[in-house]
Motif scaffolding. Structure first.
Motif, PDB file in Angstrom:
ATOM      1  N   ALA A   1       0.840  -1.202   0.000  1.00  0.00           N
ATOM      2  CA  ALA A   1       0.000   0.000   0.000  1.00  0.00           C
ATOM      3  C   ALA A   1       0.878   1.255   0.000  1.00  0.00           C
ATOM      4  O   ALA A   1       0.567   2.226  -0.691  1.00  0.00           O
ATOM      5  CB  ALA A   1      -0.937   0.002   1.201  1.00  0.00           C
ATOM      6  N   ALA A   2       1.961   1.234   0.763  1.00  0.00           N
ATOM      7  CA  ALA A   2       2.860   2.398   0.795  1.00  0.00           C
ATOM      8  C   ALA A   2       3.450   2.675  -0.584  1.00  0.00           C
ATOM      9  O   ALA A   2       3.653   3.829  -0.963  1.00  0.00           O
ATOM     10  CB  ALA A   2       3.972   2.173   1.819  1.00  0.00           C
ATOM     11  N   LEU A   3       3.694   1.634  -1.343  1.00  0.00           N
ATOM     12  CA  LEU A   3       4.276   1.793  -2.677  1.00  0.00           C
ATOM     13  C   LEU A   3       3.243   2.175  -3.733  1.00  0.00           C
ATOM     14  O   LEU A   3       3.560   2.903  -4.673  1.00  0.00           O
ATOM     15  CB  LEU A   3       4.951   0.486  -3.116  1.00  0.00           C
ATOM     16  N   ARG A   4       2.013   1.675  -3.583  1.00  0.00           N
ATOM     17  CA  ARG A   4       1.051   1.760  -4.679  1.00  0.00           C
ATOM     18  C   ARG A   4      -0.148   2.681  -4.463  1.00  0.00           C
ATOM     19  O   ARG A   4      -0.863   2.970  -5.420  1.00  0.00           O
ATOM     20  CB  ARG A   4       0.519   0.358  -4.974  1.00  0.00           C
ATOM     21  N   ALA A   5      -0.396   3.120  -3.260  1.00  0.00           N
ATOM     22  CA  ALA A   5      -1.605   3.916  -2.988  1.00  0.00           C
ATOM     23  C   ALA A   5      -1.590   5.209  -3.789  1.00  0.00           C
ATOM     24  O   ALA A   5      -0.569   5.897  -3.858  1.00  0.00           O
ATOM     25  CB  ALA A   5      -1.705   4.238  -1.496  1.00  0.00           C
ATOM     26  N   SER A   6      -2.738   5.526  -4.365  1.00  0.00           N
ATOM     27  CA  SER A   6      -2.879   6.844  -4.992  1.00  0.00           C
ATOM     28  C   SER A   6      -3.008   7.868  -3.864  1.00  0.00           C
ATOM     29  O   SER A   6      -3.237   7.513  -2.704  1.00  0.00           O
ATOM     30  CB  SER A   6      -4.131   6.873  -5.873  1.00  0.00           C
ATOM     31  N   ASP A   7      -2.884   9.130  -4.200  1.00  0.00           N
ATOM     32  CA  ASP A   7      -3.053  10.173  -3.185  1.00  0.00           C
ATOM     33  C   ASP A   7      -4.454  10.102  -2.576  1.00  0.00           C
ATOM     34  O   ASP A   7      -4.616  10.281  -1.369  1.00  0.00           O
ATOM     35  CB  ASP A   7      -2.806  11.563  -3.787  1.00  0.00           C
ATOM     36  N   LYS A   8      -5.450   9.836  -3.402  1.00  0.00           N
ATOM     37  CA  LYS A   8      -6.828   9.731  -2.922  1.00  0.00           C
ATOM     38  C   LYS A   8      -6.987   8.547  -1.962  1.00  0.00           C
ATOM     39  O   LYS A   8      -7.634   8.658  -0.917  1.00  0.00           O
ATOM     40  CB  LYS A   8      -7.782   9.588  -4.106  1.00  0.00           C
ATOM     41  N   GLU A   9      -6.377   7.416  -2.308  1.00  0.00           N
ATOM     42  CA  GLU A   9      -6.439   6.243  -1.428  1.00  0.00           C
ATOM     43  C   GLU A   9      -5.734   6.524  -0.108  1.00  0.00           C
ATOM     44  O   GLU A   9      -6.212   6.128   0.958  1.00  0.00           O
ATOM     45  CB  GLU A   9      -5.817   5.023  -2.120  1.00  0.00           C
ATOM     46  N   LEU A  10      -4.606   7.197  -0.175  1.00  0.00           N
ATOM     47  CA  LEU A  10      -3.871   7.537   1.039  1.00  0.00           C
ATOM     48  C   LEU A  10      -4.709   8.454   1.927  1.00  0.00           C
ATOM     49  O   LEU A  10      -4.782   8.253   3.146  1.00  0.00           O
ATOM     50  CB  LEU A  10      -2.531   8.180   0.699  1.00  0.00           C
ATOM     51  N   ASP A  11      -5.365   9.419   1.332  1.00  0.00           N
ATOM     52  CA  ASP A  11      -6.249  10.305   2.103  1.00  0.00           C
ATOM     53  C   ASP A  11      -7.352   9.517   2.788  1.00  0.00           C
ATOM     54  O   ASP A  11      -7.708   9.799   3.934  1.00  0.00           O
ATOM     55  CB  ASP A  11      -6.871  11.378   1.196  1.00  0.00           C
ATOM     56  N   ARG A  12      -7.891   8.533   2.095  1.00  0.00           N
ATOM     57  CA  ARG A  12      -8.962   7.693   2.662  1.00  0.00           C
ATOM     58  C   ARG A  12      -8.442   6.889   3.860  1.00  0.00           C
ATOM     59  O   ARG A  12      -9.094   6.815   4.893  1.00  0.00           O
ATOM     60  CB  ARG A  12      -9.509   6.774   1.571  1.00  0.00           C
ATOM     61  N   ILE A  13      -7.263   6.301   3.710  1.00  0.00           N
ATOM     62  CA  ILE A  13      -6.652   5.535   4.805  1.00  0.00           C
ATOM     63  C   ILE A  13      -6.470   6.433   6.024  1.00  0.00           C
ATOM     64  O   ILE A  13      -6.836   6.072   7.144  1.00  0.00           O
ATOM     65  CB  ILE A  13      -5.291   4.941   4.364  1.00  0.00           C
ATOM     66  N   ARG A  15      -9.173  -2.235   5.574  1.00  0.00           N
ATOM     67  CA  ARG A  15      -9.681  -2.517   4.225  1.00  0.00           C
ATOM     68  C   ARG A  15      -9.110  -1.508   3.229  1.00  0.00           C
ATOM     69  O   ARG A  15      -8.719  -1.882   2.117  1.00  0.00           O
ATOM     70  CB  ARG A  15     -11.205  -2.447   4.208  1.00  0.00           C
ATOM     71  N   SER A  16      -9.048  -0.248   3.619  1.00  0.00           N
ATOM     72  CA  SER A  16      -8.523   0.790   2.731  1.00  0.00           C
ATOM     73  C   SER A  16      -7.046   0.563   2.431  1.00  0.00           C
ATOM     74  O   SER A  16      -6.595   0.808   1.305  1.00  0.00           O
ATOM     75  CB  SER A  16      -8.716   2.170   3.352  1.00  0.00           C
ATOM     76  N   ILE A  17      -6.315   0.095   3.412  1.00  0.00           N
ATOM     77  CA  ILE A  17      -4.898  -0.231   3.186  1.00  0.00           C
ATOM     78  C   ILE A  17      -4.805  -1.374   2.184  1.00  0.00           C
ATOM     79  O   ILE A  17      -4.020  -1.318   1.232  1.00  0.00           O
ATOM     80  CB  ILE A  17      -4.184  -0.570   4.509  1.00  0.00           C
ATOM     81  N   ALA A  18      -5.625  -2.411   2.356  1.00  0.00           N
ATOM     82  CA  ALA A  18      -5.593  -3.554   1.433  1.00  0.00           C
ATOM     83  C   ALA A  18      -5.972  -3.131   0.015  1.00  0.00           C
ATOM     84  O   ALA A  18      -5.334  -3.554  -0.957  1.00  0.00           O
ATOM     85  CB  ALA A  18      -6.517  -4.657   1.928  1.00  0.00           C
ATOM     86  N   LYS A  19      -7.000  -2.310  -0.113  1.00  0.00           N
ATOM     87  CA  LYS A  19      -7.418  -1.857  -1.446  1.00  0.00           C
ATOM     88  C   LYS A  19      -6.296  -1.088  -2.137  1.00  0.00           C
ATOM     89  O   LYS A  19      -6.137  -1.171  -3.359  1.00  0.00           O
ATOM     90  CB  LYS A  19      -8.669  -1.005  -1.355  1.00  0.00           C
ATOM     91  N   ALA A  20      -5.516  -0.371  -1.373  1.00  0.00           N
ATOM     92  CA  ALA A  20      -4.438   0.438  -1.940  1.00  0.00           C
ATOM     93  C   ALA A  20      -3.284  -0.405  -2.477  1.00  0.00           C
ATOM     94  O   ALA A  20      -2.400   0.126  -3.155  1.00  0.00           O
ATOM     95  CB  ALA A  20      -3.940   1.441  -0.902  1.00  0.00           C
ATOM     96  N   THR A  21      -3.287  -1.690  -2.215  1.00  0.00           N
ATOM     97  CA  THR A  21      -2.258  -2.566  -2.779  1.00  0.00           C
ATOM     98  C   THR A  21      -2.498  -2.811  -4.262  1.00  0.00           C
ATOM     99  O   THR A  21      -1.584  -3.217  -4.973  1.00  0.00           O
ATOM    100  CB  THR A  21      -2.202  -3.942  -2.072  1.00  0.00           C
ATOM    101  N   HIS A  22      -3.748  -2.644  -4.687  1.00  0.00           N
ATOM    102  CA  HIS A  22      -4.146  -2.933  -6.066  1.00  0.00           C
ATOM    103  C   HIS A  22      -3.880  -4.399  -6.390  1.00  0.00           C
ATOM    104  O   HIS A  22      -3.475  -4.742  -7.503  1.00  0.00           O
ATOM    105  CB  HIS A  22      -3.449  -1.997  -7.061  1.00  0.00           C
ATOM    106  N   ASN A  23      -4.122  -5.258  -5.418  1.00  0.00           N
ATOM    107  CA  ASN A  23      -3.929  -6.699  -5.574  1.00  0.00           C
ATOM    108  C   ASN A  23      -5.246  -7.373  -5.196  1.00  0.00           C
ATOM    109  O   ASN A  23      -5.624  -7.389  -4.017  1.00  0.00           O
ATOM    110  CB  ASN A  23      -2.781  -7.169  -4.676  1.00  0.00           C
ATOM    111  N   GLU A  24      -5.926  -7.922  -6.170  1.00  0.00           N
ATOM    112  CA  GLU A  24      -7.252  -8.494  -5.941  1.00  0.00           C
ATOM    113  C   GLU A  24      -7.211  -9.705  -5.005  1.00  0.00           C
ATOM    114  O   GLU A  24      -8.141  -9.935  -4.250  1.00  0.00           O
ATOM    115  CB  GLU A  24      -7.919  -8.875  -7.265  1.00  0.00           C
ATOM    116  N   PHE A  25      -6.136 -10.469  -5.024  1.00  0.00           N
ATOM    117  CA  PHE A  25      -6.039 -11.621  -4.124  1.00  0.00           C
ATOM    118  C   PHE A  25      -6.021 -11.168  -2.674  1.00  0.00           C
ATOM    119  O   PHE A  25      -6.630 -11.771  -1.804  1.00  0.00           O
ATOM    120  CB  PHE A  25      -4.804 -12.471  -4.444  1.00  0.00           C
ATOM    121  N   MET A  26      -5.312 -10.072  -2.400  1.00  0.00           N
ATOM    122  CA  MET A  26      -5.292  -9.542  -1.034  1.00  0.00           C
ATOM    123  C   MET A  26      -6.699  -9.128  -0.618  1.00  0.00           C
ATOM    124  O   MET A  26      -7.120  -9.383   0.506  1.00  0.00           O
ATOM    125  CB  MET A  26      -4.332  -8.366  -0.927  1.00  0.00           C
TER     126      MET A  26
END
Length: 154
Positions: A41-53, A79-90
């Motif tokens: 998530a730290a590597l892949r989160a968009s700014d919007k996703e980071l704001d949500r987290i 959940r927001s951290i997991a979504k920010a991975t952009h990995n559907e398996f996670m």
């Protein structure tokens, strides 16, 4: 190169959310899984996703300060951290994790130290995510789960 994977086997994971397991097993699963979620998530989160987290993290803090139930906000933070991975398996595995988070919130209500650790740990996780420091986010999440296991004696 992207390769197609037969998702029929993956769909078998969905019923896991209905499995009854003990708190120790849930926290072991979290310890294996969530530090890596924070890393990606730290590597892949968009700014919007980071704001949500960060928003959900602040909501958790507010609920703790008001001594209100934080289960939903805690689950949404993770959940927001997991979504920010952009990995559907996670994301497919997260229903199992939510069960562990809910269990931890319930158990921690009787443990003031666990609640205080949650406040400090979440702040650290958010700081590392905001700084896009993947190694720091991984370590902070690991410490968060280890603190909970120690305080809850699991």
């Amino acid at each position: 190169m992207k390769q197609d994977i037969d998702t029929d086997d993956v769909k078998l994971l969905t019923p896991l959310k209905d499995v009854k397991v003990n708190a120790r097993e849930l926290y072991e699963m979290r310890l294996i899984f969530e530090p890596e979620v924070a890393y990606y998530a730290a590597l892949r989160a968009s700014d919007k996703e980071l704001d949500r987290i960060l928003s959900f993290g602040r909501q958790v803090e507010e609920k703790i300060r008001k001594k209100e139930d934080r289960t939903n906000e805690e689950q949404m933070f993770h959940r927001s951290i997991a979504k920010a991975t952009h990995n559907e398996f996670m994301n497919q595995l997260m229903p199992v994790i939510y069960q562990g988070i809910g269990e931890g919130v319930t158990l921690s209500r009787q443990k003031e130290m666990a609640v205080q650790d949650t406040l400090k740990d979440h702040q650290l996780i958010m700081e590392f995510l905001e700084a896009r420091n993947a190694e720091g986010a991984r370590s902070a999440m690991r410490i968060h789960i280890l603190h909970a296991m120690k305080e809850l004696k699991i």
